[in-house]
Scaffold this motif. Sequence first.
Motif, PDB file in Angstrom:
ATOM      1  N   ASN A   1     121.589  -4.429   2.683  1.00 33.98           N
ATOM      2  CA  ASN A   1     122.507  -5.474   3.108  1.00 33.98           C
ATOM      3  C   ASN A   1     122.235  -5.812   4.573  1.00 33.98           C
ATOM      4  O   ASN A   1     121.939  -4.925   5.382  1.00 33.98           O
ATOM      5  CB  ASN A   1     123.951  -4.992   2.930  1.00 33.98           C
ATOM      6  CG  ASN A   1     124.969  -6.048   3.314  1.00 33.98           C
ATOM      7  OD1 ASN A   1     125.295  -6.195   4.483  1.00 33.98           O
ATOM      8  ND2 ASN A   1     125.431  -6.791   2.339  1.00 33.98           N
ATOM      9  N   ARG A   2     122.331  -7.089   4.938  1.00 36.55           N
ATOM     10  CA  ARG A   2     121.965  -7.546   6.284  1.00 36.55           C
ATOM     11  C   ARG A   2     122.781  -6.868   7.394  1.00 36.55           C
ATOM     12  O   ARG A   2     122.319  -6.784   8.545  1.00 36.55           O
ATOM     13  CB  ARG A   2     122.092  -9.065   6.383  1.00 36.55           C
ATOM     14  CG  ARG A   2     123.469  -9.617   6.339  1.00 36.55           C
ATOM     15  CD  ARG A   2     123.477 -11.148   6.330  1.00 36.55           C
ATOM     16  NE  ARG A   2     122.988 -11.698   5.071  1.00 36.55           N
ATOM     17  CZ  ARG A   2     121.895 -12.469   4.987  1.00 36.55           C
ATOM     18  NH1 ARG A   2     121.210 -12.795   6.068  1.00 36.55           N
ATOM     19  NH2 ARG A   2     121.506 -12.929   3.812  1.00 36.55           N
ATOM     20  N   HIS A   3     123.981  -6.350   7.091  1.00 34.56           N
ATOM     21  CA  HIS A   3     124.779  -5.679   8.119  1.00 34.56           C
ATOM     22  C   HIS A   3     124.047  -4.473   8.721  1.00 34.56           C
ATOM     23  O   HIS A   3     124.281  -4.120   9.886  1.00 34.56           O
ATOM     24  CB  HIS A   3     126.118  -5.225   7.546  1.00 34.56           C
ATOM     25  CG  HIS A   3     127.135  -6.313   7.438  1.00 34.56           C
ATOM     26  ND1 HIS A   3     127.113  -7.248   6.427  1.00 34.56           N
ATOM     27  CD2 HIS A   3     128.208  -6.627   8.211  1.00 34.56           C
ATOM     28  CE1 HIS A   3     128.125  -8.089   6.582  1.00 34.56           C
ATOM     29  NE2 HIS A   3     128.795  -7.745   7.661  1.00 34.56           N
ATOM     30  N   TYR A   4     123.184  -3.827   7.929  1.00 34.83           N
ATOM     31  CA  TYR A   4     122.472  -2.652   8.442  1.00 34.83           C
ATOM     32  C   TYR A   4     121.580  -2.999   9.637  1.00 34.83           C
ATOM     33  O   TYR A   4     121.254  -2.126  10.441  1.00 34.83           O
ATOM     34  CB  TYR A   4     121.620  -2.027   7.338  1.00 34.83           C
ATOM     35  CG  TYR A   4     122.402  -1.124   6.409  1.00 34.83           C
ATOM     36  CD1 TYR A   4     122.814   0.142   6.816  1.00 34.83           C
ATOM     37  CD2 TYR A   4     122.731  -1.540   5.125  1.00 34.83           C
ATOM     38  CE1 TYR A   4     123.534   0.972   5.974  1.00 34.83           C
ATOM     39  CE2 TYR A   4     123.458  -0.717   4.267  1.00 34.83           C
ATOM     40  CZ  TYR A   4     123.856   0.539   4.694  1.00 34.83           C
ATOM     41  OH  TYR A   4     124.579   1.358   3.865  1.00 34.83           O
TER      42      TYR A   4
ATOM     43  N   LYS B   1     127.542  -8.502  20.240  1.00 33.22           N
ATOM     44  CA  LYS B   1     128.423  -9.606  19.836  1.00 33.22           C
ATOM     45  C   LYS B   1     127.741 -10.958  20.051  1.00 33.22           C
ATOM     46  O   LYS B   1     127.909 -11.884  19.247  1.00 33.22           O
ATOM     47  CB  LYS B   1     129.741  -9.538  20.609  1.00 33.22           C
ATOM     48  CG  LYS B   1     130.659  -8.427  20.126  1.00 33.22           C
ATOM     49  CD  LYS B   1     131.946  -8.365  20.937  1.00 33.22           C
ATOM     50  CE  LYS B   1     132.870  -7.262  20.422  1.00 33.22           C
ATOM     51  NZ  LYS B   1     134.092  -7.135  21.242  1.00 33.22           N
ATOM     52  N   ASN B   2     126.981 -11.069  21.132  1.00 34.17           N
ATOM     53  CA  ASN B   2     126.266 -12.318  21.406  1.00 34.17           C
ATOM     54  C   ASN B   2     125.177 -12.554  20.363  1.00 34.17           C
ATOM     55  O   ASN B   2     124.992 -13.674  19.865  1.00 34.17           O
ATOM     56  CB  ASN B   2     125.670 -12.280  22.814  1.00 34.17           C
ATOM     57  CG  ASN B   2     125.335 -13.665  23.332  1.00 34.17           C
ATOM     58  OD1 ASN B   2     125.743 -14.684  22.776  1.00 34.17           O
ATOM     59  ND2 ASN B   2     124.583 -13.715  24.410  1.00 34.17           N
TER      60      ASN B   2
ATOM     61  N   PHE C   1     132.325  -6.785  11.833  1.00 35.15           N
ATOM     62  CA  PHE C   1     132.238  -5.601  12.687  1.00 35.15           C
ATOM     63  C   PHE C   1     132.783  -4.360  11.994  1.00 35.15           C
ATOM     64  O   PHE C   1     132.295  -3.241  12.197  1.00 35.15           O
ATOM     65  CB  PHE C   1     133.001  -5.828  14.001  1.00 35.15           C
ATOM     66  CG  PHE C   1     132.102  -6.175  15.144  1.00 35.15           C
ATOM     67  CD1 PHE C   1     131.656  -5.208  16.021  1.00 35.15           C
ATOM     68  CD2 PHE C   1     131.674  -7.482  15.337  1.00 35.15           C
ATOM     69  CE1 PHE C   1     130.815  -5.522  17.078  1.00 35.15           C
ATOM     70  CE2 PHE C   1     130.835  -7.812  16.390  1.00 35.15           C
ATOM     71  CZ  PHE C   1     130.406  -6.834  17.266  1.00 35.15           C
ATOM     72  N   ASN C   2     133.807  -4.540  11.176  1.00 35.84           N
ATOM     73  CA  ASN C   2     134.411  -3.405  10.488  1.00 35.84           C
ATOM     74  C   ASN C   2     133.430  -2.781   9.497  1.00 35.84           C
ATOM     75  O   ASN C   2     133.407  -1.562   9.305  1.00 35.84           O
ATOM     76  CB  ASN C   2     135.684  -3.838   9.764  1.00 35.84           C
ATOM     77  CG  ASN C   2     136.601  -2.672   9.496  1.00 35.84           C
ATOM     78  OD1 ASN C   2     136.744  -1.760  10.315  1.00 35.84           O
ATOM     79  ND2 ASN C   2     137.222  -2.664   8.331  1.00 35.84           N
TER      80      ASN C   2
END
Length: 235
Positions: free
Chosen positions: A155-158, A173-174, A189-190
């Motif tokens: 998953n792209r969050h990794y 964050k930027n 973020f969670n």
Amino acid sequence: SKILDFLQDKLTVAIPKTKVFKDDFFRVVHNKIMGKQWNLQSYNKLDEKSKNLFCEDIAKFFVELHSSFSKKDEKYFDFLKEKRANYEFNIIVEKLAGILLDSELKKLEKISRELELLNSEKVLVHKDFYSDNSVVDEQHRLKGVFDFLNFGLYNRHYEFLSLYYSDHMDMLKNIIKIYESITSKKIDFNIIRKMKLIGDASALTYLEFNPEIKKDKIESFNRILDFIKSELKLL
């Protein structure tokens, strides 16, 4: 080597060009990517415009990488399908049962089940982007990325996990803001926070599997353990 060959014409930044030799064993050699080392201190010294440009470079690298994979490439990457981001949760429980409380393990198990649901949408992920695995040019623009050892279909969050630390948070964050604006994909973020918890639990599991390594890294072990316990209290 197969991964890097596939990506050569799909990324703007330089990546290693490899050659494989086989005699008594396999050897892989690659060209050195020339550039300057960077770190959080060098980033913090930049003016706001330069910071934004550097974050844009990183976000674009992630975008190019994630969009390089399509349905027609699935067979090419069959060898990555069984590669997991972390240990199976039953192995984590087995190794950490005497280290974490039952209530803490139950919270981690719930998080692990939530993360499994994200596996339906996978992209090609470097999964270890940070200062030691990349170089910049004289203007502090991203020039090259290497060390694809943790690369996989996730998953792209990794992708954002390796920069998820308190001192990198403004930079991260930027990068996420720019990434979202290019892709229209929401980064939560969670979810990254939960991935870090399971990743840290896997790190402790690895050290439990390797007591000699754990002995040399006991301070790191205790620091990670304290972090997990403190984070779980907030959930």
